[in-house]
Every structure is written in structure tokens, then in C-alpha cells.
Design a protein around this motif. Structure first.
Motif, PDB file in Angstrom:
ATOM      1  N   THR A 101      42.733   9.894  44.696  1.00  0.00           N
ATOM      2  CA  THR A 101      42.934   9.764  43.166  1.00  0.00           C
ATOM      3  C   THR A 101      43.329  11.082  42.462  1.00  0.00           C
ATOM      4  OG1 THR A 101      41.129   8.075  43.084  1.00  0.00           O
ATOM      5  CG2 THR A 101      41.935   8.976  40.964  1.00  0.00           C
ATOM      6  N   TYR A 102      44.376  11.013  41.875  1.00  0.00           N
ATOM      7  CA  TYR A 102      44.794  12.181  40.990  1.00  0.00           C
ATOM      8  C   TYR A 102      44.409  12.149  39.807  1.00  0.00           C
ATOM      9  CZ  TYR A 102      47.827  15.606  38.732  1.00  0.00           C
ATOM     10  OH  TYR A 102      48.230  16.557  38.157  1.00  0.00           O
ATOM     11  N   ILE A 103      43.592  13.441  39.371  1.00  0.00           N
ATOM     12  CA  ILE A 103      42.661  13.450  38.236  1.00  0.00           C
ATOM     13  C   ILE A 103      43.634  13.845  36.995  1.00  0.00           C
ATOM     14  CG2 ILE A 103      40.580  14.536  36.964  1.00  0.00           C
ATOM     15  CD1 ILE A 103      40.175  12.272  39.026  1.00  0.00           C
ATOM     16  N   CYS A 104      43.860  13.145  36.122  1.00  0.00           N
ATOM     17  CA  CYS A 104      44.836  13.705  35.010  1.00  0.00           C
ATOM     18  C   CYS A 104      44.207  14.140  34.144  1.00  0.00           C
ATOM     19  CB  CYS A 104      45.423  12.370  34.680  1.00  0.00           C
ATOM     20  SG  CYS A 104      46.521  11.442  35.827  1.00  0.00           S
ATOM     21  N   GLN A 131      26.900  13.564  44.450  1.00  0.00           N
ATOM     22  CA  GLN A 131      26.233  12.731  45.357  1.00  0.00           C
ATOM     23  C   GLN A 131      26.971  12.611  46.767  1.00  0.00           C
ATOM     24  OE1 GLN A 131      25.905   9.274  43.081  1.00  0.00           O
ATOM     25  NE2 GLN A 131      24.032  10.048  41.879  1.00  0.00           N
ATOM     26  N   ASN A 132      28.076  13.408  46.811  1.00  0.00           N
ATOM     27  CA  ASN A 132      28.909  13.492  48.098  1.00  0.00           C
ATOM     28  C   ASN A 132      29.623  12.225  48.258  1.00  0.00           C
ATOM     29  OD1 ASN A 132      28.091  16.188  48.812  1.00  0.00           O
ATOM     30  ND2 ASN A 132      26.200  15.316  49.674  1.00  0.00           N
ATOM     31  N   ALA A 133      30.097  11.377  47.328  1.00  0.00           N
ATOM     32  CA  ALA A 133      30.801  10.330  47.160  1.00  0.00           C
ATOM     33  C   ALA A 133      32.332  10.900  47.306  1.00  0.00           C
ATOM     34  CB  ALA A 133      30.664   9.252  45.925  1.00  0.00           C
ATOM     35  N   TRP A 134      32.676  12.062  46.852  1.00  0.00           N
ATOM     36  CA  TRP A 134      34.150  12.566  46.872  1.00  0.00           C
ATOM     37  C   TRP A 134      33.954  14.023  47.187  1.00  0.00           C
ATOM     38  CZ3 TRP A 134      37.040   8.574  44.961  1.00  0.00           C
ATOM     39  CH2 TRP A 134      36.600   7.689  44.467  1.00  0.00           C
ATOM     40  N   LEU A 135      35.128  14.194  47.830  1.00  0.00           N
ATOM     41  CA  LEU A 135      35.762  15.837  47.924  1.00  0.00           C
ATOM     42  C   LEU A 135      36.725  15.960  46.820  1.00  0.00           C
ATOM     43  CD1 LEU A 135      36.345  15.791  51.926  1.00  0.00           C
ATOM     44  CD2 LEU A 135      34.451  16.762  50.806  1.00  0.00           C
ATOM     45  N   THR A 136      36.653  17.415  46.483  1.00  0.00           N
ATOM     46  CA  THR A 136      37.843  17.592  45.714  1.00  0.00           C
ATOM     47  C   THR A 136      38.409  18.734  46.178  1.00  0.00           C
ATOM     48  OG1 THR A 136      36.200  19.369  44.370  1.00  0.00           O
ATOM     49  CG2 THR A 136      36.280  16.933  43.658  1.00  0.00           C
ATOM     50  N   VAL A 137      39.762  18.759  45.531  1.00  0.00           N
ATOM     51  CA  VAL A 137      40.779  19.987  46.224  1.00  0.00           C
ATOM     52  C   VAL A 137      41.927  19.888  45.056  1.00  0.00           C
ATOM     53  CG1 VAL A 137      42.157  18.328  47.802  1.00  0.00           C
ATOM     54  CG2 VAL A 137      42.098  20.769  48.223  1.00  0.00           C
ATOM     55  N   PRO A 138      42.457  21.267  44.862  1.00  0.00           N
ATOM     56  CA  PRO A 138      43.652  21.263  43.734  1.00  0.00           C
ATOM     57  C   PRO A 138      44.717  20.290  44.455  1.00  0.00           C
ATOM     58  CG  PRO A 138      42.601  23.369  44.123  1.00  0.00           C
ATOM     59  CD  PRO A 138      42.002  22.655  45.296  1.00  0.00           C
ATOM     60  N   ALA A 139      45.272  19.641  43.469  1.00  0.00           N
ATOM     61  CA  ALA A 139      46.276  18.801  43.822  1.00  0.00           C
ATOM     62  C   ALA A 139      47.491  19.316  44.400  1.00  0.00           C
ATOM     63  CB  ALA A 139      46.768  17.840  42.605  1.00  0.00           C
ATOM     64  N   ASN A 140      48.421  18.790  45.151  1.00  0.00           N
ATOM     65  CA  ASN A 140      49.525  19.212  45.784  1.00  0.00           C
ATOM     66  C   ASN A 140      50.641  18.032  45.478  1.00  0.00           C
ATOM     67  OD1 ASN A 140      51.880  19.778  47.332  1.00  0.00           O
ATOM     68  ND2 ASN A 140      50.680  20.153  49.657  1.00  0.00           N
ATOM     69  N   PRO A 141      51.579  18.398  44.612  1.00  0.00           N
ATOM     70  CA  PRO A 141      52.626  17.183  44.268  1.00  0.00           C
ATOM     71  C   PRO A 141      53.362  16.559  45.544  1.00  0.00           C
ATOM     72  CG  PRO A 141      52.743  19.397  43.040  1.00  0.00           C
ATOM     73  CD  PRO A 141      51.789  19.665  44.219  1.00  0.00           C
ATOM     74  N   ASP A 142      53.498  17.447  46.597  1.00  0.00           N
ATOM     75  CA  ASP A 142      54.203  16.927  47.867  1.00  0.00           C
ATOM     76  C   ASP A 142      53.233  15.556  48.399  1.00  0.00           C
ATOM     77  OD1 ASP A 142      56.234  18.809  47.582  1.00  0.00           O
ATOM     78  OD2 ASP A 142      55.648  19.840  49.177  1.00  0.00           O
ATOM     79  N   HIS A 159      43.491  17.922  40.094  1.00  0.00           N
ATOM     80  CA  HIS A 159      42.633  17.892  41.274  1.00  0.00           C
ATOM     81  C   HIS A 159      42.684  16.462  41.998  1.00  0.00           C
ATOM     82  CE1 HIS A 159      41.103  21.827  40.349  1.00  0.00           C
ATOM     83  NE2 HIS A 159      40.563  21.754  41.428  1.00  0.00           N
ATOM     84  N   PHE A 160      42.797  16.337  43.212  1.00  0.00           N
ATOM     85  CA  PHE A 160      42.436  15.325  44.333  1.00  0.00           C
ATOM     86  C   PHE A 160      41.222  15.049  44.089  1.00  0.00           C
ATOM     87  CE2 PHE A 160      46.864  16.295  46.280  1.00  0.00           C
ATOM     88  CZ  PHE A 160      47.519  15.093  45.878  1.00  0.00           C
ATOM     89  N   LEU A 161      40.836  13.889  44.208  1.00  0.00           N
ATOM     90  CA  LEU A 161      39.619  13.287  44.329  1.00  0.00           C
ATOM     91  C   LEU A 161      39.690  12.483  45.590  1.00  0.00           C
ATOM     92  CD1 LEU A 161      36.909  13.259  42.769  1.00  0.00           C
ATOM     93  CD2 LEU A 161      37.352  10.863  41.875  1.00  0.00           C
ATOM     94  N   ILE A 162      38.990  12.944  46.768  1.00  0.00           N
ATOM     95  CA  ILE A 162      39.391  12.218  48.039  1.00  0.00           C
ATOM     96  C   ILE A 162      37.927  11.381  48.155  1.00  0.00           C
ATOM     97  CG2 ILE A 162      39.543  12.496  50.444  1.00  0.00           C
ATOM     98  CD1 ILE A 162      40.617  15.580  49.599  1.00  0.00           C
ATOM     99  N   ALA A 163      38.056  10.178  48.461  1.00  0.00           N
ATOM    100  CA  ALA A 163      37.004   9.226  48.631  1.00  0.00           C
ATOM    101  C   ALA A 163      36.277   9.678  50.213  1.00  0.00           C
ATOM    102  CB  ALA A 163      37.162   7.856  48.981  1.00  0.00           C
ATOM    103  N   MET A 164      34.956   9.886  50.178  1.00  0.00           N
ATOM    104  CA  MET A 164      34.413  10.200  51.512  1.00  0.00           C
ATOM    105  C   MET A 164      34.451   8.838  52.281  1.00  0.00           C
ATOM    106  SD  MET A 164      33.205  13.225  51.710  1.00  0.00           S
ATOM    107  CE  MET A 164      31.965  13.534  52.886  1.00  0.00           C
ATOM    108  N   PRO A 165      34.426   8.975  53.487  1.00  0.00           N
ATOM    109  CA  PRO A 165      34.489   7.731  54.497  1.00  0.00           C
ATOM    110  C   PRO A 165      33.636   6.779  54.197  1.00  0.00           C
ATOM    111  CG  PRO A 165      35.375   9.708  55.690  1.00  0.00           C
ATOM    112  CD  PRO A 165      34.570  10.192  54.424  1.00  0.00           C
TER     113      PRO A 165
END
Length: 199
Positions: A35-38, A156-167, A17-23
Motif C-alpha cells: 500500500t502506498y500511503i498518500c 503490532q507488527n502487522a506492517w513493515l514501512t519503508v520510504p516509497a520508490n516510484p519505480d 511511504h510503502f506499507l508492506i503487509a507482513m506475511p
């Protein structure tokens, strides 16, 4: 020393998944980071930041480890892959290569059917000889979380998460990756960022 385990032997958690830092996240290391979670399991998480290029080229890294790099080779990779990234604040002297899962090397971990992670130098030798994976990203350092830490930060809403897209990792222009990762969520992070602190 982080021990990378076989991803197939774990619960899913946020692996791949991607970990997207909230603004509003102002941490020096993670502000506007993608961040890509390995690896993510009940003992913690390991990820590679994929939108923080360093002022270091791939050729400089390959030269530094003593591998011959032939400038005359017609390399097929995207020019984006010529940059080295800051993968995170932990073990910043250690190299990690995220790459398309079309080949494996001495120390490769298949994270998904599309993406693998390699930490051995043999992949750099292959890249230098135009025999590397079809797509790759080289990073120094990684981002790490202890048991339960990432789950708390997400709550705590520091991050959004979404399945990763290799592109997004391998093809999207670096400056667009953070916002592009949030598109499947229907969120424009740039608009969200400009609205923070305003009624």
C-alpha cells in the motif's frame, strides 16, 4: 467522504511511504498487499494498494464513464498501466489515479516531488487522448485508517514501512512489487513467508 488535504501542511507521519503487509497478515483485503500511503496525519491515513490488479482494463473504465478512447493512439505508457487496481476496500466505486508529478489536473494532490494523486475525471480524458502523465496507476477504492489505528497496527507488527520508490509503483512487474518494496530493509518476504510456523 474522505477529504484530501494539502500534504505540505501536515506532519510527515508515513505519507509517501510503502506499507508492506507482513506475511502472517491474513486479512482478506490486505494479505500480501503493498500500500502506498498518500496521507497520514493525526486524524488517520489514506492509502492505495498498488499490487492488486482487477479483471478490469483501463479502457473498460474509461468507456464506463463515457469518455472516448482512441485505440489507434500510440500510447507511450508502460503496459502495466493498462490494468485497473483494487485500491482498497473503502468506496470501491470511486476512482483514484496515482501518477508521476509532471502534470496536474482539477483535483490533484502533490504527495511528493515524484508522485501525485488525482480523483477528477479530467485525468482520464487526458489519458484517453495520450495527454496524461508520464506514469500512472488507476485504482478503484482506497484503504483507510482512523486516528491512531495505523500506528497501532504498525506497533503490532502487522506492517513493515519503508520510504516509497516510484519505480515500484509504475515500473516493477505487479507480482514482484510486494517483495521488491522490502529489499531496502534487507528482507526477503518470500523467505520469511516460507519460514512462518516452522522452528
Amino acid at each position: 467522504m474522505v477529504q484530501i488535504k494539502d500534504a505540505s501542511s501536515q506532519y510527515d507521519f508515513l505519507t509517501n511511504h510503502f506499507l508492506i503487509a507482513m506475511p502472517q497478515l491474513r486479512d482478506l483485503h490486505f494479505s500480501h498487499a503493498l500500500t502506498y500511503i498518500c496521507e497520514h496525519n493525526d486524524t488517520g491515513a489514506l492509502g492505495i494498494i498498488v499490487n492488486r490488479p482487477l479483471h478490469v482494463t483501463l479502457k473498460e473504465v474509461i468507456d464506463h464513464v463515457g469518455i472516448e478512447f482512441d485505440d489507434n493512439l500510440n500510447r507511450q505508457q508502460n503496459p502495466i498501466s493498462d490494468w485497473v487496481f483494487s485500491g482498497g476496500p473503502v468506496q470501491t466505486e470511486r476512482g483514484f489515479v496515482l501518477h508521476s508529478n509532471d502534470k496536474t489536473w482539477e483535483s490533484s494532490l502533490a504527495i511528493s516531488k515524484d508522485i501525485a494523486l488525482t480523483t477528477s475525471q479530467d485525468i482520464l480524458k487526458a489519458v484517453a487522448n495520450n495527454e496524461g502523465p508520464n506514469q500512472f496507476l488507476v485504482a478503484l477504492g482506497y484503504a483507510g485508517w482512523g486516528a491512531g489505528q495505523l500506528e497501532r497496527e504498525v506497533a503490532q507488527n502487522a506492517w513493515l514501512t519503508v520510504p516509497a520508490n516510484p519505480d515500484i509503483i509504475f515500473k516493477t512487474p505487479i507480482e514482484q512489487r510486494w517483495n521488491a518494496a522490502a529489499v531496502p530493509l534487507g528482507i526477503d518476504l518470500n523467505l520469511m513467508s516460507s519460514s512462518i510456523g516452522h522452528a
